[in-house]
Design a protein around this motif. Structure first.
Motif, PDB file in Angstrom:
ATOM      1  N   ALA A  74     113.401  -3.179  36.875  1.00 37.72           N
ATOM      2  CA  ALA A  74     111.504  -3.270  35.671  1.00 37.72           C
ATOM      3  C   ALA A  74     111.128  -4.898  35.832  1.00 37.72           C
ATOM      4  N   SER A  75     109.861  -4.520  35.660  1.00 38.12           N
ATOM      5  CA  SER A  75     108.829  -5.524  35.725  1.00 38.12           C
ATOM      6  C   SER A  75     108.623  -6.093  34.285  1.00 38.12           C
ATOM      7  N   ALA A  85     107.774  -3.715  29.728  1.00 33.65           N
ATOM      8  CA  ALA A  85     108.214  -3.477  30.926  1.00 33.65           C
ATOM      9  C   ALA A  85     107.462  -2.601  31.272  1.00 33.65           C
ATOM     10  N   ASN A  86     107.227  -2.321  32.275  1.00 38.20           N
ATOM     11  CA  ASN A  86     107.344  -1.121  33.462  1.00 38.20           C
ATOM     12  C   ASN A  86     108.385  -1.148  34.688  1.00 38.20           C
ATOM     13  N   GLY A  95     107.378   0.817  28.239  1.00 32.10           N
ATOM     14  CA  GLY A  95     107.446   0.043  27.436  1.00 32.10           C
ATOM     15  C   GLY A  95     106.813  -1.224  26.556  1.00 32.10           C
ATOM     16  N   CYS A  96     106.466  -1.476  25.621  1.00 36.74           N
ATOM     17  CA  CYS A  96     106.520  -2.476  24.807  1.00 36.74           C
ATOM     18  C   CYS A  96     106.694  -2.662  23.205  1.00 36.74           C
ATOM     19  N   SER A  97     106.888  -3.889  23.136  1.00 36.42           N
ATOM     20  CA  SER A  97     107.687  -4.579  22.201  1.00 36.42           C
ATOM     21  C   SER A  97     106.979  -5.746  21.216  1.00 36.42           C
ATOM     22  N   PHE A  98     107.326  -6.514  20.349  1.00 36.26           N
ATOM     23  CA  PHE A  98     107.541  -7.962  20.521  1.00 36.26           C
ATOM     24  C   PHE A  98     108.513  -8.054  20.054  1.00 36.26           C
ATOM     25  N   ALA A  99     108.557  -9.852  19.674  1.00 31.11           N
ATOM     26  CA  ALA A  99     109.759  -9.995  18.949  1.00 31.11           C
ATOM     27  C   ALA A  99     109.287 -11.766  19.308  1.00 31.11           C
ATOM     28  N   GLU A 100     110.249 -11.789  17.426  1.00 32.82           N
ATOM     29  CA  GLU A 100     109.927 -13.333  16.914  1.00 32.82           C
ATOM     30  C   GLU A 100     111.176 -14.008  17.348  1.00 32.82           C
TER      31      GLU A 100
END
Length: 124
Positions: free
Chosen positions: A48-49, A87-88, A94-99
């Protein structure tokens, strides 16, 4: 007697100073991020990219990668960051964020069809 007290005081101060110096170690833990990409909430997706970037200007955090055979991709940063993750694969996204704090951090992204409202992306 005066020399004995002076010697004991000097050795006490020396040992206390050594204890203080050895307890002030800098924490050199890395800021690590692992992204796990899944489909249908369980099946890990290979190849997945994945794009990890900080949505601020100017920044040098803009990475493109692909998941490995375990559906994972790994990143290491020099300091704390907040990044967006996209990611796709094929017609799924799909999308998200991270701290990313010190130590190991893991983000799970579940791929949904591109037009889906619950894929986590602001623009489908």
């Amino acid at each position: 007697m005066k020399r004995l007290i002076t010697a004991i005081s000097a050795s006490f101060l020396l040992s206390a100073g050594m204890m203080l110096m050895s307890s002030c170690e800098k924490d050199n833990s890395k800021y690590k991020l692992t992204i796990v990409v899944t489909a249908n909430d369980t099946v890990r997706v290979q190849n997945a990219s994945v794009r990890v970037f900080a949505p601020v200007s100017p920044t040098y955090v803009d990475y493109y990668d692909a998941t490995d055979e375990r559906g994972e991709t790994n990143y290491t940063f020099l300091n704390k960051v907040v990044v967006e993750v996209i990611a796709n694969k094929g017609s799924f996204k799909g999308c998200s964020f991270a701290e990313v704090n010190q130590g190991n951090n893991t983000v799970y992204i579940d791929l949904k069809p591109h037009g889906s409202d619950d894929n986590g992306c602001s623009t489908n």
